[in-house]
Design a protein around this motif. Structure first.
Motif, mmCIF file in Angstrom:
data_model
loop_
_atom_site.group_PDB
_atom_site.id
_atom_site.type_symbol
_atom_site.label_atom_id
_atom_site.label_comp_id
_atom_site.label_asym_id
_atom_site.label_seq_id
_atom_site.Cartn_x
_atom_site.Cartn_y
_atom_site.Cartn_z
ATOM 1 N N ILE A 10 0.832 -1.200 0.000
ATOM 2 C CA ILE A 10 0.000 0.000 0.000
ATOM 3 C C ILE A 10 0.871 1.255 0.000
ATOM 4 O O ILE A 10 0.555 2.254 -0.652
ATOM 5 N N ARG A 14 0.328 4.004 -2.934
ATOM 6 C CA ARG A 14 -0.110 5.355 -2.620
ATOM 7 C C ARG A 14 0.894 6.402 -3.084
ATOM 8 O O ARG A 14 0.518 7.469 -3.580
ATOM 9 N N HIS A 40 -7.329 -2.307 2.590
ATOM 10 C CA HIS A 40 -7.021 -1.079 1.856
ATOM 11 C C HIS A 40 -6.984 -1.358 0.352
ATOM 12 O O HIS A 40 -7.489 -0.577 -0.450
ATOM 13 N N ASP A 45 -8.432 1.831 -1.200
ATOM 14 C CA ASP A 45 -7.504 2.224 -2.257
ATOM 15 C C ASP A 45 -7.782 1.507 -3.578
ATOM 16 O O ASP A 45 -6.904 1.447 -4.441
ATOM 17 N N LEU A 48 -6.909 3.080 -7.013
ATOM 18 C CA LEU A 48 -5.518 3.405 -7.336
ATOM 19 C C LEU A 48 -4.881 2.442 -8.320
ATOM 20 O O LEU A 48 -3.760 2.673 -8.773
#
Length: 301
Positions: A10, A14, A40, A45, A48
């Protein structure tokens, strides 16, 4: 071409999104190695990245120090895949066996998973026999994806091309397991592959750069950034101070990443090196796609 970047974190995802908000990589996660950041990936997320594959992670159980046995992993993997079907674009079969005679053994897991409503991707570990014919005769899965897994000689073009063409002509989308070698991917109708090199190279101090000024078919340069000045460059890499195209690479860092050269040797060098390598593989997808199209391979999105 879709390159699934495996062993993703992650933290790296990110940071990549922060620097490249309009770009979404493809990622692969191993069930055996899932950590606390799984929620996540699947929820907070999810925007993403573009696509995600779930691998059982059974290969990691073959290594010394594995914390669980295949007998312990399989029911957990099956339950997890069954109750999270919409989270994954593809799920690989629990291919426990890697030998040349492994297809029929692994088919038992595939059938069991399919009966549970999980259309897993079959994996071939023998490119020299009739395993591809067996898969075609049985009928391609709904996603039409077939993977070519570990097999001696599979990274030699003349060895792997016949089975790739047979599957391609039968309508299969071909995934190449655990390798993203440009010299192969750009010469064959391979729909996708996966690689953890984006993460492994930073630990060696290596950053990947597609150098448009380099001659030859593969324009990849491997640039070495030591943690200490006395570090010895790994084989096939170029110490950054000796790199003939260092100014071009610095411009690339600034324009594409908003970084400077010292970012790759600072306290968060692993993070920044990883992000640079992530973009390399993201860009490599399009470079390979263009080469495949030039050969007449117009693969599905």
């Amino acid at each position: 071409m879709h390159i699934y970047q495996s062993s993703m974190t992650i933290r790296h995802l990110r940071e990549f999104a922060k620097r490249h908000p309009n770009l979404m990589p493809n990622i692969l996660l191993s069930y055996a190695l899932l950590a606390n950041d799984l929620p996540h990936f699947l929820h907070r997320d999810r925007s993403l990245y573009r696509s995600i594959i779930l691998d059982s992670g059974v290969f990691s159980l073959q290594k010394p120090g594995a914390r669980q046995t295949p007998e312990e992993l399989y029911p957990k993997f099956k339950t997890f895949a069954r109750y999270n079907p919409g989270a994954w674009d593809l799920i690989f079969n629990f291919d426990l066996h890697f030998g040349l005679d492994s297809y029929d053994k692994n088919l038992e897991y595939q059938i069991d998973l399919e009966r549970a409503g999980i259309p897993v991707v079959p994996v071939i570990h023998n490119i020299y026999n009739d395993d591809a014919d067996k898969i075609i005769a049985r009928g391609l899965p709904v996603h039409k994806t077939v993977a070519i897994g570990q097999c001696a000689g599979r990274t030699t073009l003349k060895n792997v091309k016949p089975v790739v063409m047979k599957l391609h002509n039968a309508g299969a989308r071909i995934h190449f397991f655990g390798s993203s070698e440009y010299r192969l991917m750009a010469k064959l109708p391979i729909w996708s592959c996966d690689s953890s090199s984006w993460a492994k190279y930073p630990s060696l101090g290596v950053v990947l750069y597609w150098n448009p000024k380099r001659s030859g078919f593969d324009k990849t340069d491997k640039i070495y950034f030591p943690k200490h000045q006395e570090g010895t460059p790994p084989r096939g890499t170029i110490y950054y101070r000796d790199y003939d195209y260092l100014h071009d690479f610095e411009d690339y860092l600034e324009v594409y990443h908003g970084m400077i050269i010292t970012d790759l040797m600072g306290e968060e060098d692993d993070l920044f090196r990883g992000v640079v390598n992530m973009l390399y593989y993201y860009m490599l997808e399009e470079i390979i796609t263009q080469q495949q199209r030039a050969l007449g391979f117009d693969l599905p999105e």
